[in-house]
Write an enzyme that holds these catalytic residues in place. Sequence first.
Site, PDB file in Angstrom:
ATOM      1  N   ASP A   1     -46.633  -3.922 -32.867  1.00 52.52           N
ATOM      2  CA  ASP A   1     -45.662  -2.944 -33.717  1.00 52.52           C
ATOM      3  C   ASP A   1     -45.362  -3.673 -35.113  1.00 52.52           C
ATOM      4  OD1 ASP A   1     -43.496  -0.838 -34.306  1.00 52.52           O
ATOM      5  OD2 ASP A   1     -44.218  -0.395 -32.394  1.00 52.52           O
TER       6      ASP A   1
ATOM      7  N   HIS B   1     -38.680  -0.682 -36.385  1.00 54.30           N
ATOM      8  CA  HIS B   1     -39.562   0.233 -35.282  1.00 54.30           C
ATOM      9  C   HIS B   1     -39.804  -0.717 -33.774  1.00 54.30           C
ATOM     10  CE1 HIS B   1     -42.882   2.836 -33.610  1.00 54.30           C
ATOM     11  NE2 HIS B   1     -42.302   3.850 -34.157  1.00 54.30           N
TER      12      HIS B   1
ATOM     13  N   SER C   1     -42.856   7.629 -30.227  1.00 59.02           N
ATOM     14  CA  SER C   1     -42.748   6.361 -30.397  1.00 59.02           C
ATOM     15  C   SER C   1     -41.822   5.724 -29.174  1.00 59.02           C
ATOM     16  CB  SER C   1     -42.375   5.722 -31.559  1.00 59.02           C
ATOM     17  OG  SER C   1     -43.513   5.875 -32.540  1.00 59.02           O
TER      18      SER C   1
END
Length: 291
Positions: free
Chosen positions: A60, A100, A244
């Site tokens: 990520d 994220h 996600s």
Amino acid sequence: MTQLPWRRERREHYPGMPAWSLSTSRAALEEFHVSRQEEITQQWAWGGSDGSGVRVCVLDTGVEGAHPRVGGLERSLVVSRDEDDRLTVTDCDPVDPAGHGTACAGIIRSLAPQVLLSSVRVLTDGKAGTGAALLAGLGWAIDQGYDLINLSLSTTRSEFQPALHELADRAYFRRCLMVASAHNMPVLSFPWTFSSVISVASHDQADPMTYYYNPNPPAEFYGRGVRVPVAWPGGREIHSTGNSFAAPHITGICALILSKHPWMTPFQLKSVLYLAANNVTSLNGGTHVRT
């Protein structure tokens, strides 16, 4: 026997036998600790498990290892170019310039607190990254023998499909299971559309352990992905929505299952995940409920 079969050297080919075959007249069958699956319940699948012994890699934007909801990392790495302009995977500080990856890692840790988490940064700002960096990071993670790889990302660029497909198959046969989020838009992207990965979209229930099987793939499962409380850089917490964040919920549940049943292969694990889903009918005619 204590070493997992897929971690050992492949047996030599026997003359006169087709490739990949076993001559049972000349060699005994290898011992294999079968995980019997007579009637699957959520209690059987992961009851009492905390993720111990399972190694998870998050590909990520990086992960803030010091975040309270992350609880530290086994390793933190980044894909970068060396002085000869070659892509390499090297150790780096456990930071996340975007947030994220930290969000995804925090979800996994919340469900499976004793997993060994590692981070490989292949994205820079939560959106941008190159296909080459993704391939390099994914290939490295597979070769390192992680049990689970969380991919809350995808690419729409079809030129990367063949290489990603090859890596997904390599991971599958090395018992390294990839959990990939579906694209948030109704477009074709990869690798979540591959059958060798576990593909995840979102549901809007609040229970993080509630998940559903989807009988109409390519997204095979629905995990919590709407208004999810997630870790964010700087020790913060925000609420965010997206596939996600559904994927790491399924990754965490898979980690619990593998921790309790370490001999499971990817197809066994996917079968158990299906049979233990909240909307799948059990043998007595009812549906599974969380216990």
